[in-house]
Structures are given as C-alpha cells and as structure tokens.
Write a protein that holds these residues in place. Structure first.
Motif, PDB file in Angstrom:
ATOM      1  N   ILE A 159       9.399  15.013 -19.310  1.00  0.00           N
ATOM      2  CA  ILE A 159      10.110  16.274 -19.096  1.00  0.00           C
ATOM      3  C   ILE A 159      10.262  17.023 -20.427  1.00  0.00           C
ATOM      4  O   ILE A 159      10.142  18.245 -20.474  1.00  0.00           O
ATOM      5  N   SER A 160      10.481  16.301 -21.537  1.00  0.00           N
ATOM      6  CA  SER A 160      10.507  16.958 -22.848  1.00  0.00           C
ATOM      7  C   SER A 160       9.175  17.647 -23.108  1.00  0.00           C
ATOM      8  O   SER A 160       9.127  18.758 -23.638  1.00  0.00           O
ATOM      9  N   LYS A 161       8.095  16.996 -22.740  1.00  0.00           N
ATOM     10  CA  LYS A 161       6.761  17.547 -22.993  1.00  0.00           C
ATOM     11  C   LYS A 161       6.497  18.797 -22.155  1.00  0.00           C
ATOM     12  O   LYS A 161       5.778  19.688 -22.593  1.00  0.00           O
ATOM     13  N   VAL A 162       7.054  18.870 -20.959  1.00  0.00           N
ATOM     14  CA  VAL A 162       6.773  20.005 -20.077  1.00  0.00           C
ATOM     15  C   VAL A 162       7.624  21.231 -20.417  1.00  0.00           C
ATOM     16  O   VAL A 162       7.240  22.352 -20.126  1.00  0.00           O
ATOM     17  N   LEU A 163       8.748  21.031 -21.063  1.00  0.00           N
ATOM     18  CA  LEU A 163       9.627  22.154 -21.386  1.00  0.00           C
ATOM     19  C   LEU A 163       9.100  22.926 -22.579  1.00  0.00           C
ATOM     20  O   LEU A 163       8.838  22.364 -23.631  1.00  0.00           O
ATOM     21  N   ASN A 164       8.946  24.221 -22.424  1.00  0.00           N
ATOM     22  CA  ASN A 164       8.551  25.087 -23.517  1.00  0.00           C
ATOM     23  C   ASN A 164       9.821  25.716 -24.081  1.00  0.00           C
ATOM     24  O   ASN A 164      10.057  26.905 -23.961  1.00  0.00           O
ATOM     25  N   ALA A 165      10.663  24.842 -24.630  1.00  0.00           N
ATOM     26  CA  ALA A 165      11.967  25.266 -25.125  1.00  0.00           C
ATOM     27  C   ALA A 165      12.349  24.369 -26.289  1.00  0.00           C
ATOM     28  O   ALA A 165      11.802  23.279 -26.455  1.00  0.00           O
ATOM     29  N   GLU A 166      13.282  24.838 -27.085  1.00  0.00           N
ATOM     30  CA  GLU A 166      13.823  23.989 -28.139  1.00  0.00           C
ATOM     31  C   GLU A 166      14.573  22.833 -27.486  1.00  0.00           C
ATOM     32  O   GLU A 166      15.367  23.037 -26.564  1.00  0.00           O
ATOM     33  N   ILE A 167      14.310  21.640 -27.945  1.00  0.00           N
ATOM     34  CA  ILE A 167      15.002  20.465 -27.418  1.00  0.00           C
ATOM     35  C   ILE A 167      15.700  19.799 -28.590  1.00  0.00           C
ATOM     36  O   ILE A 167      15.087  19.536 -29.624  1.00  0.00           O
TER      37      ILE A 167
END
Length: 142
Positions: A125-133
């Motif tokens: 899910i981290s990989k799919v998010l195009n957002a700052e994590i």
C-alpha cells in the motif's frame, strides 16, 4: 492475487449517495457520500478505507520483518492518517502519516528503526500511494 470491491452511486456528487461492497463481505452495502467524506456524516469514505488498508498492510509487513530478524511483537498498533487536500478543481491524497506504538521484547531501537523503515517502504500500500508517507514510532520494551 486479485481482490475486488464494488461502488454503486446514485444521484449528484453532493446530494447523491453510494454504497461499497467487497467480495469478502467485510463491506456489505456500506454507505458513503459527500457528508461522510467532507463532513462528519455517517458512513465511510475512500480515504478512511485507504487509511485502514495502509495501517493494516504496514503493521503486517513489520510483523514479517520482525519475524525474519528473530523477534515477535507482543503488540503492534498503527494509526494511519490520510490527508485529502484541494488540488485544482478536485482533490488529492497528499499524505499518509503512520503512527506506530510497538511492544517488542528484546529488540534495540536501532534494529527496530531499521525493520520499521523496511516495512514502511516494502508495504504494497505504501508503494501504491503517490503521496508523502511518514512514519512516527515508539517502542515499548517488555
């Protein structure tokens, strides 16, 4: 592996209503709409579901990282805060902030940090998010 869910919507964007159903049955005609997304109305919303998915994915990934290093957590509790912000005429998910509280016997902070960061980067899910994590963690040594 393929997982499926269905969204059904009726009406306009602001006044319409929808419901979400997952094949597993965890979501079964679960309501969502403008009020549950942009106000505090009853029902869920996509960002809440992304937050649950990110928290669950990361926490399980960390459990596997710990296991591979010879550790077993007494408890891992992760909160994900997904932020939705205006962008142009629409919106975007700008960040997912993970807050982890861990109780892992016998591990030092350096090793724990290494494993937690690997889990955060490796979680699908981290990989799919195009957002700052971001990841904020605390370790409670038992």
């Amino acid at each position: 592996m393929i997982r499926k869910a269905t969204a059904v919507w009726s009406g306009s964007g602001k006044d319409g209503t929808g419901h979400l159903t997952s094949v597993s049955g965890v979501l079964s005609s679960t309501p969502y709409g403008f009020r549950s997304r942009f106000e505090n109305g009853a029902g869920t919303n996509p960002e809440e579901l992304i937050a649950a998915a990110h928290a669950g994915c990361f926490t399980m990934a960390l459990a596997f990282q710990l296991q591979g290093a010879g550790f077993t957590a007494d408890e891992l509790t992760t909160e994900a805060a997904v932020e939705l912000v205006p962008e142009g005429e629409g919106f975007k998910v700008s960040s997912s902030r993970l807050k982890l509280n861990a109780k892992v016997p016998g591990i030092d902070e350096t090793k724990f940090k290494e494993l937690a960061e690997k889990a955060e980067k490796g979680c699908p899910i981290s990989k799919v998010l195009n957002a700052e994590i971001t990841l904020d963690w605390s370790l409670n040594k038992a």
